[in-house]
Scaffold this motif. Structure first.
Motif, mmCIF file in Angstrom:
data_model
loop_
_atom_site.group_PDB
_atom_site.id
_atom_site.type_symbol
_atom_site.label_atom_id
_atom_site.label_comp_id
_atom_site.label_asym_id
_atom_site.label_seq_id
_atom_site.Cartn_x
_atom_site.Cartn_y
_atom_site.Cartn_z
ATOM 1 N N GLU A 102 2.072 -31.712 -3.764
ATOM 2 C CA GLU A 102 2.993 -31.048 -4.673
ATOM 3 C C GLU A 102 4.367 -31.689 -4.526
ATOM 4 O OE1 GLU A 102 2.722 -26.953 -3.645
ATOM 5 O OE2 GLU A 102 0.603 -26.809 -4.159
ATOM 6 N N GLU A 103 4.538 -32.856 -5.163
ATOM 7 C CA GLU A 103 5.700 -33.699 -4.905
ATOM 8 C C GLU A 103 7.017 -32.998 -5.183
ATOM 9 O OE1 GLU A 103 5.401 -37.373 -6.900
ATOM 10 O OE2 GLU A 103 3.496 -37.934 -5.967
ATOM 11 N N ARG A 104 7.076 -32.200 -6.223
ATOM 12 C CA ARG A 104 8.363 -31.659 -6.625
ATOM 13 C C ARG A 104 8.982 -30.802 -5.531
ATOM 14 N NH1 ARG A 104 9.985 -27.107 -9.588
ATOM 15 N NH2 ARG A 104 12.122 -27.379 -10.303
ATOM 16 N N PHE A 105 8.192 -29.938 -4.908
ATOM 17 C CA PHE A 105 8.736 -29.078 -3.870
ATOM 18 C C PHE A 105 8.880 -29.817 -2.541
ATOM 19 C CE2 PHE A 105 7.282 -25.805 -6.852
ATOM 20 C CZ PHE A 105 8.475 -25.133 -6.998
ATOM 21 N N GLU A 106 7.971 -30.730 -2.240
ATOM 22 C CA GLU A 106 8.111 -31.502 -1.016
ATOM 23 C C GLU A 106 9.372 -32.365 -1.055
ATOM 24 O OE1 GLU A 106 4.368 -33.447 -0.885
ATOM 25 O OE2 GLU A 106 3.291 -31.558 -0.702
ATOM 26 N N ASP A 107 9.760 -32.798 -2.255
ATOM 27 C CA ASP A 107 10.926 -33.659 -2.381
ATOM 28 C C ASP A 107 12.241 -32.916 -2.155
ATOM 29 O OD1 ASP A 107 9.383 -35.859 -2.793
ATOM 30 O OD2 ASP A 107 9.585 -35.896 -4.967
ATOM 31 N N PHE A 108 12.203 -31.597 -1.997
ATOM 32 C CA PHE A 108 13.414 -30.886 -1.612
ATOM 33 C C PHE A 108 13.826 -31.242 -0.181
ATOM 34 C CE2 PHE A 108 12.445 -27.832 -5.117
ATOM 35 C CZ PHE A 108 13.679 -27.876 -5.737
ATOM 36 N N GLY A 109 12.895 -31.782 0.626
ATOM 37 C CA GLY A 109 13.243 -32.319 1.926
ATOM 38 C C GLY A 109 12.972 -31.404 3.101
ATOM 39 N N PRO A 110 13.177 -31.932 4.337
ATOM 40 C CA PRO A 110 12.835 -31.185 5.555
ATOM 41 C C PRO A 110 13.666 -29.929 5.776
ATOM 42 C CG PRO A 110 13.978 -33.246 6.072
ATOM 43 C CD PRO A 110 13.628 -33.300 4.617
ATOM 44 N N ALA A 111 14.914 -29.923 5.317
ATOM 45 C CA ALA A 111 15.744 -28.733 5.531
ATOM 46 C C ALA A 111 15.101 -27.510 4.888
ATOM 47 C CB ALA A 111 17.148 -28.956 4.976
ATOM 48 N N LEU A 112 14.554 -27.698 3.696
ATOM 49 C CA LEU A 112 13.876 -26.592 3.017
ATOM 50 C C LEU A 112 12.678 -26.121 3.827
ATOM 51 C CD1 LEU A 112 13.273 -24.705 0.629
ATOM 52 C CD2 LEU A 112 12.032 -26.598 -0.429
ATOM 53 N N GLN A 113 11.905 -27.065 4.381
ATOM 54 C CA GLN A 113 10.711 -26.677 5.125
ATOM 55 C C GLN A 113 11.070 -25.849 6.366
ATOM 56 O OE1 GLN A 113 7.726 -27.184 3.805
ATOM 57 N NE2 GLN A 113 8.818 -28.146 2.107
ATOM 58 N N HIS A 114 12.178 -26.190 7.030
ATOM 59 C CA HIS A 114 12.613 -25.394 8.185
ATOM 60 C C HIS A 114 13.021 -23.982 7.752
ATOM 61 C CE1 HIS A 114 12.622 -28.239 11.613
ATOM 62 N NE2 HIS A 114 12.736 -29.163 10.662
ATOM 63 N N ARG A 115 13.718 -23.894 6.629
ATOM 64 C CA ARG A 115 14.097 -22.570 6.119
ATOM 65 C C ARG A 115 12.865 -21.775 5.730
ATOM 66 N NH1 ARG A 115 18.286 -22.515 1.458
ATOM 67 N NH2 ARG A 115 18.143 -20.285 1.941
ATOM 68 N N MET A 116 11.879 -22.455 5.144
ATOM 69 C CA MET A 116 10.674 -21.767 4.721
ATOM 70 C C MET A 116 9.887 -21.233 5.915
ATOM 71 S SD MET A 116 10.733 -21.617 1.495
ATOM 72 C CE MET A 116 12.480 -21.389 1.821
ATOM 73 N N ARG A 117 9.811 -22.032 6.984
ATOM 74 C CA ARG A 117 9.086 -21.539 8.148
ATOM 75 C C ARG A 117 9.716 -20.249 8.666
ATOM 76 N NH1 ARG A 117 8.616 -23.884 14.329
ATOM 77 N NH2 ARG A 117 6.758 -22.673 14.888
ATOM 78 N N GLN A 118 11.031 -20.253 8.806
ATOM 79 C CA GLN A 118 11.703 -19.047 9.280
ATOM 80 C C GLN A 118 11.534 -17.899 8.293
ATOM 81 O OE1 GLN A 118 12.899 -18.632 12.354
ATOM 82 N NE2 GLN A 118 12.054 -20.686 12.647
ATOM 83 N N GLY A 119 11.542 -18.237 7.007
ATOM 84 C CA GLY A 119 11.346 -17.202 6.003
ATOM 85 C C GLY A 119 9.973 -16.573 6.074
ATOM 86 N N PHE A 120 8.939 -17.397 6.254
ATOM 87 C CA PHE A 120 7.583 -16.864 6.371
ATOM 88 C C PHE A 120 7.436 -16.007 7.630
ATOM 89 C CE2 PHE A 120 5.984 -20.335 3.465
ATOM 90 C CZ PHE A 120 5.473 -19.469 2.509
ATOM 91 N N LEU A 121 8.032 -16.446 8.728
ATOM 92 C CA LEU A 121 7.964 -15.640 9.955
ATOM 93 C C LEU A 121 8.682 -14.304 9.768
ATOM 94 C CD1 LEU A 121 8.536 -18.435 12.625
ATOM 95 C CD2 LEU A 121 6.396 -17.220 12.134
ATOM 96 N N SER A 122 9.771 -14.317 9.014
ATOM 97 C CA SER A 122 10.467 -13.055 8.723
ATOM 98 C C SER A 122 9.607 -12.149 7.843
ATOM 99 C CB SER A 122 11.803 -13.340 8.036
ATOM 100 O OG SER A 122 12.684 -14.024 8.904
ATOM 101 N N LEU A 123 8.913 -12.743 6.871
ATOM 102 C CA LEU A 123 8.008 -11.950 6.037
ATOM 103 C C LEU A 123 6.889 -11.342 6.870
ATOM 104 C CD1 LEU A 123 7.380 -13.874 2.680
ATOM 105 C CD2 LEU A 123 8.548 -11.688 3.005
ATOM 106 N N ALA A 124 6.407 -12.095 7.856
ATOM 107 C CA ALA A 124 5.348 -11.576 8.720
ATOM 108 C C ALA A 124 5.811 -10.343 9.479
ATOM 109 C CB ALA A 124 4.885 -12.661 9.688
ATOM 110 N N GLU A 125 7.089 -10.292 9.816
ATOM 111 C CA GLU A 125 7.637 -9.103 10.459
ATOM 112 C C GLU A 125 7.804 -7.971 9.450
ATOM 113 O OE1 GLU A 125 11.256 -10.049 12.439
ATOM 114 O OE2 GLU A 125 10.323 -11.440 13.862
ATOM 115 N N GLU A 126 8.271 -8.315 8.254
ATOM 116 C CA GLU A 126 8.513 -7.300 7.221
ATOM 117 C C GLU A 126 7.216 -6.639 6.775
ATOM 118 O OE1 GLU A 126 10.365 -7.081 2.679
ATOM 119 O OE2 GLU A 126 10.672 -8.870 3.921
ATOM 120 N N PHE A 127 6.166 -7.434 6.632
ATOM 121 C CA PHE A 127 4.867 -6.928 6.188
ATOM 122 C C PHE A 127 3.856 -7.045 7.333
ATOM 123 C CE2 PHE A 127 6.913 -8.562 2.288
ATOM 124 C CZ PHE A 127 6.911 -7.406 1.512
ATOM 125 N N ALA A 128 4.218 -6.496 8.465
ATOM 126 C CA ALA A 128 3.399 -6.653 9.669
ATOM 127 C C ALA A 128 2.021 -6.016 9.528
ATOM 128 C CB ALA A 128 4.127 -6.047 10.866
#
Length: 212
Positions: A154-180
């Motif tokens: 999925e080139e379009r979203f991957e091309d946003f770069g590594p900074a986005l991926q780090h934010r996404m990881r933290q975001g998913f972990l936060s969602l895991a807490e929110e919807f535990a």
């Protein structure tokens, strides 16, 4: 086969291996007599697949964040109506590679503080969450390297770069807490079979709770 359907989703950053794990789980459950529908988002129905091509191709700034949210919600509504809801009504296990949690992250947080808008549209037009969400967690730098080396990425979203991926990881972990109540975190850094074993065990427990 279960009497009532079970709705399972896989989430995670790009390259986490969630698509592979979704496929392996589908094969595992089919071998044990379950009727399984393996699907994905965006996509999973003819109309949603057309929208997928609109949102995953082209320049990273092709759409505004607000437009993306509307497109993803439209695709999800068609997917729900034509694929997910009928399969669940027939007592099947639906395994979906990404669902609303990805929109909460990618469009709701990465491209502006629009999480509230994502949730409002979800409540209005979708109205349901998965029974179980499996978050395949791993280091974002490793995941992005994997994603860029695969075919059909999925080139379009991957091309946003590594900074986005780090934010996404933290975001998913936060969602895991929110919807535990529905999230389960699986360590995706291990070999594929070890990850698949943990996934199968978690889903077995969910199937037992769903009943015969």
């Amino acid at each position: 086969m279960t009497r009532q359907g079970l709705f399972l989703t896989f989430e995670g950053i790009d390259g986490s291996g969630k698509s592979t794990q979704a496929r392996m789980l589908a094969e595992h459950l089919q071998a044990r007599g379950h009727e399984v529908v393996l699907t994905r988002e965006p996509g999973g129905s003819p109309g949603a697949e057309e929208i997928r091509r609109l949102v995953l191709e082209g320049d990273p700034d092709r759409w505004s964040a607000e437009t993306e949210i509307l497109l993803f919600t439209a695709a999800r509504r068609d997917h729900l109506e034509r694929t997910i809801a009928p399969a669940l009504a027939a007592g099947k296990v639906v395994i979906c590679d990404r669902f609303a949690d990805s929109t909460r992250m990618y469009q709701g947080l990465s491209r502006g503080d629009l999480r509230a808008l994502v949730d409002q549209l979800h409540a209005l037009m979708i109205g349901r969450e998965p029974d179980l969400t499996l978050l395949i967690d791993m280091d974002p730098d490793v995941g992005l390297s994997r994603a860029r080396g695969r075919q059909g990425r999925e080139e379009r979203f991957e091309d946003f770069g590594p900074a986005l991926q780090h934010r996404m990881r933290q975001g998913f972990l936060s969602l895991a807490e929110e919807f535990a109540d529905r999230f389960r975190i699986v360590d995706g850094t291990r070999d594929i079979d070890s990850v698949a074993g943990d996934v199968a065990a978690l889903v077995s427990g969910a199937l037992q709770q769903a009943g015969p």
